[in-house]
Write an enzyme that holds these catalytic residues in place. Structure first.
Site, PDB file in Angstrom:
ATOM      1  N   SER A 132       0.843  -1.198   0.000  1.00  0.00           N
ATOM      2  CA  SER A 132       0.000   0.000   0.000  1.00  0.00           C
ATOM      3  C   SER A 132       0.873   1.240   0.000  1.00  0.00           C
ATOM      4  O   SER A 132       2.037   1.202   0.400  1.00  0.00           O
ATOM      5  CB  SER A 132      -0.890  -0.001   1.253  1.00  0.00           C
ATOM      6  OG  SER A 132      -1.560   1.229   1.421  1.00  0.00           O
ATOM      7  N   TYR A 145      -2.891  -0.190  10.362  1.00  0.00           N
ATOM      8  CA  TYR A 145      -2.653  -0.570   8.970  1.00  0.00           C
ATOM      9  C   TYR A 145      -1.263  -0.140   8.515  1.00  0.00           C
ATOM     10  O   TYR A 145      -0.547  -0.913   7.852  1.00  0.00           O
ATOM     11  CB  TYR A 145      -3.725   0.064   8.087  1.00  0.00           C
ATOM     12  CG  TYR A 145      -3.762  -0.464   6.674  1.00  0.00           C
ATOM     13  CD1 TYR A 145      -4.281  -1.722   6.396  1.00  0.00           C
ATOM     14  CD2 TYR A 145      -3.289   0.298   5.607  1.00  0.00           C
ATOM     15  CE1 TYR A 145      -4.331  -2.219   5.104  1.00  0.00           C
ATOM     16  CE2 TYR A 145      -3.335  -0.182   4.308  1.00  0.00           C
ATOM     17  CZ  TYR A 145      -3.854  -1.439   4.059  1.00  0.00           C
ATOM     18  OH  TYR A 145      -3.892  -1.916   2.768  1.00  0.00           O
TER      19      TYR A 145
END
Length: 277
Positions: A132, A145
């Site tokens: 990501s 995250y």
């Protein structure tokens, strides 16, 4: 026919990648966390079975199922499927962080370790990790995250170095905003784990995170720079079929901006910009 094992195929990036690669002639083993999702994919013509990163027994069972279907060979693995627990770091319960790492990091490592001996024996293979933009640059309210993706980046970079000369190529895809159910899943985790009204930051939650989180989950309006999952599938195809695959594949404008910012901007300036989000 080249074979690939893909995780997290019930929707979004994994779902599109499974159908996209099947249309390109790959034999796709498309796994899901829930059995009913696997059955749905079977009805769509995909080979699908259950594999849940948070369930070590299902990782073992899913891996052996894949091997039995391919006679013990596998050309590629695409580790995909993760979720976020949005909150201030100080409000993250330890058990929540553990569970998030199980789903976003430890389960991936477990499956990858099982696949490597297969690829080493056959003398070739591709391992692609769906990371990501938040593995490149941290953003507030995304500590859980962020930390799983930063850990994945470090582990995968190390693995790529260690696989040199084995015929096994390791790449990462780093998407920014992609149109999936990611935000809705994040809201479910937020509701499960975070007692935001008892937080010292309750007013910030009320004015910043909660409206954004619930609006994002309920609206069909895309984020700025948001792309569809097909953008990830195109980069995945390059990582799988290029004679010399790259270590990193950026997807969406924010990822390119983040990569350049980390290289050329002072950390103090980056912190000032990120703190406003």
């Amino acid at each position: 026919m080249r074979s690939i094992l893909i995780t997290g195929c019930s929707s979004g990036i994994g779902y599109h990648a499974a159908h996209f690669l099947k249309a390109r002639g790959w034999r796709v083993l498309a796994t899901c966390r829930q059995e009913q999702d696997a059955q749905r994919l079977q009805s769509e013509g995909l080979e699908s079975f259950r594999l849940d990163y948070e369930d070590p027994a299902s990782i073992e069972t899913g891996f052996h199922e894949a091997m039995s279907r391919t006679d013990g060979t596998l050309d590629a693995l695409f580790n995909n499927g993760a979720y976020a627990i949005p909150a201030a770091v100080e409000d993250l319960p330890v058990d929540a962080l553990r569970q998030n790492f199980e789903a976003n990091f430890f389960g991936w490592h477990d499956l990858t370790r099982r696949v490597i001996p297969v690829m080493r024996k056959q003398g070739h293979g591709r391992i692609v990790q769906c990371s990501s933009v938040l593995g490149i640059m941290a953003m507030p309210w995304r500590g859980s995250y962020n930390s799983t993706k930063f850990a994945l980046e470090g582990l995968t970079d190390t693995l790529r170095l260690e696989m040199c000369g084995t015929g096994i190529h390791v790449s990462m895809i780093e998407p920014g905003p992609i149109g999936t159910a990611f935000r809705l899943n994040a809201r479910k985790q937020f509701d499960k784990w975070i007692d935001w009204e008892a937080s010292a930051r309750a007013e910030q939650y009320r004015t910043k995170l909660v409206p954004r989180l619930y609006k994002a989950a309920d609206t069909s309006e895309p984020d700025a720079f948001e792309l569809g999952p097909e953008a990830v599938s195109r980069k995945l195809l390059r990582a799988l079929e290029s004679p010399r695959p790259r270590a990193h594949y950026y997807v969406t404008t924010p990822t390119y901006i983040a990569g350049l910012s980390r290289r050329f901007l002072p950390q103090r300036l980056i912190d000032r910009m990120m703190a406003k989000l």
